[in-house]
Design a protein around this motif. Structure first.
Motif, PDB file in Angstrom:
ATOM      1  N   SER A  67       0.830  -1.206   0.000  1.00  0.00           N
ATOM      2  CA  SER A  67       0.000   0.000   0.000  1.00  0.00           C
ATOM      3  C   SER A  67       0.866   1.259   0.000  1.00  0.00           C
ATOM      4  O   SER A  67       0.353   2.371  -0.073  1.00  0.00           O
ATOM      5  N   GLY A  68       2.183   1.084   0.069  1.00  0.00           N
ATOM      6  CA  GLY A  68       3.108   2.219   0.107  1.00  0.00           C
ATOM      7  C   GLY A  68       3.820   2.423  -1.217  1.00  0.00           C
ATOM      8  O   GLY A  68       3.379   1.968  -2.267  1.00  0.00           O
ATOM      9  N   ASP A  74       8.222   2.938   4.044  1.00  0.00           N
ATOM     10  CA  ASP A  74       6.880   3.014   4.612  1.00  0.00           C
ATOM     11  C   ASP A  74       6.791   2.298   5.952  1.00  0.00           C
ATOM     12  O   ASP A  74       7.519   1.352   6.219  1.00  0.00           O
ATOM     13  N   LYS A  75       5.855   2.745   6.774  1.00  0.00           N
ATOM     14  CA  LYS A  75       5.524   2.073   8.020  1.00  0.00           C
ATOM     15  C   LYS A  75       4.337   1.159   7.741  1.00  0.00           C
ATOM     16  O   LYS A  75       3.488   1.484   6.930  1.00  0.00           O
ATOM     17  N   GLY A  76       4.281   0.066   8.430  1.00  0.00           N
ATOM     18  CA  GLY A  76       3.153  -0.837   8.267  1.00  0.00           C
ATOM     19  C   GLY A  76       3.521  -2.042   7.438  1.00  0.00           C
ATOM     20  O   GLY A  76       4.672  -2.436   7.368  1.00  0.00           O
ATOM     21  N   GLY A  77       2.533  -2.633   6.839  1.00  0.00           N
ATOM     22  CA  GLY A  77       2.708  -3.882   6.119  1.00  0.00           C
ATOM     23  C   GLY A  77       1.827  -4.929   6.768  1.00  0.00           C
ATOM     24  O   GLY A  77       1.022  -4.628   7.643  1.00  0.00           O
ATOM     25  N   HIS A  78       1.968  -6.141   6.338  1.00  0.00           N
ATOM     26  CA  HIS A  78       1.139  -7.185   6.910  1.00  0.00           C
ATOM     27  C   HIS A  78       1.932  -8.480   7.014  1.00  0.00           C
ATOM     28  O   HIS A  78       2.869  -8.716   6.269  1.00  0.00           O
ATOM     29  N   GLU A  92       6.894  -4.184   7.963  1.00  0.00           N
ATOM     30  CA  GLU A  92       7.505  -5.105   7.015  1.00  0.00           C
ATOM     31  C   GLU A  92       8.725  -4.572   6.282  1.00  0.00           C
ATOM     32  O   GLU A  92       9.535  -5.348   5.811  1.00  0.00           O
ATOM     33  N   GLU A  93       8.878  -3.293   6.146  1.00  0.00           N
ATOM     34  CA  GLU A  93       9.994  -2.751   5.387  1.00  0.00           C
ATOM     35  C   GLU A  93      11.213  -2.454   6.261  1.00  0.00           C
ATOM     36  O   GLU A  93      12.204  -1.933   5.774  1.00  0.00           O
TER      37      GLU A  93
END
Length: 120
Positions: A67-68, A74-78, A92-93
Motif C-alpha cells: 500500500s506504500g 513506509d511504516k506498516g505492512g502485513h 515489514e519494510e
C-alpha cells in the motif's frame, strides 16, 4: 511435543517502533540477541532439538508494504499473527540488520555477540 530436531527458517524483529514513531535500534538489537541466544541454548549441539535458524532479514525491503511506495521507507505492512517486540506491530519494510544503504544496525553487532555452539 516432539523429539524430532527442527530448524527456524526465519526469526528476528523489525527496527521501527510504532510506540515512539521512529527507528529503535536498541530494541531490535535486544530482540535479535535474545532470540539468537534462545536458539543456541536449545541447540542440537548441546543436546537440544534446534538445528539453527536464519535471522530475518539482512537488508530492509522497501517493496514489502504494497500500500506504500517502492521509493519510500513506509511504516506498516502485513504478516500473519501478532507483531514482534517491542510494539507488537509488523513494520515489514524495517527488518534489516543493515539499512537500505547497507549501513549496519546495532542488531548486527548484537548477533555477533552470541557465541556459536561447538561440539567440542
Amino acid at each position: 511435543t516432539s523429539s524430532k530436531p527442527f530448524f527456524l527458517g526465519e526469526y528476528g524483529a523489525d527496527v521501527f517502533n510504532t510506540k515512539i514513531g521512529r527507528e529503535d535500534q536498541e530494541s531490535q538489537a535486544v530482540a535479535t540477541k535474545a532470540l539468537t541466544q534462545e536458539i543456541v541454548d536449545h541447540s542440537s549441539v548441546k543436546g537440544g532439538l534446534c538445528l539453527g535458524g536464519f535471522v530475518f532479514e539482512l537488508a530492509d525491503e522497501w517493496w514489502k508494504d504494497d500500500s506504500g511506495s517502492a521509493w519510500e521507507h513506509d511504516k506498516g505492512g502485513h504478516a500473519p499473527g501478532s507483531g514482534p517486540y517491542p510494539d507488537m506491530t509488523f513494520n515489514e519494510e524495517w527488518w534489516g540488520l543493515v539499512d537500505i544503504d547497507r549501513n549496519p544496525r546495532r542488531a548486527l553487532s548484537a548477533l555477533g555477540e552470541v557465541a556459536i555452539p561447538s561440539a567440542r
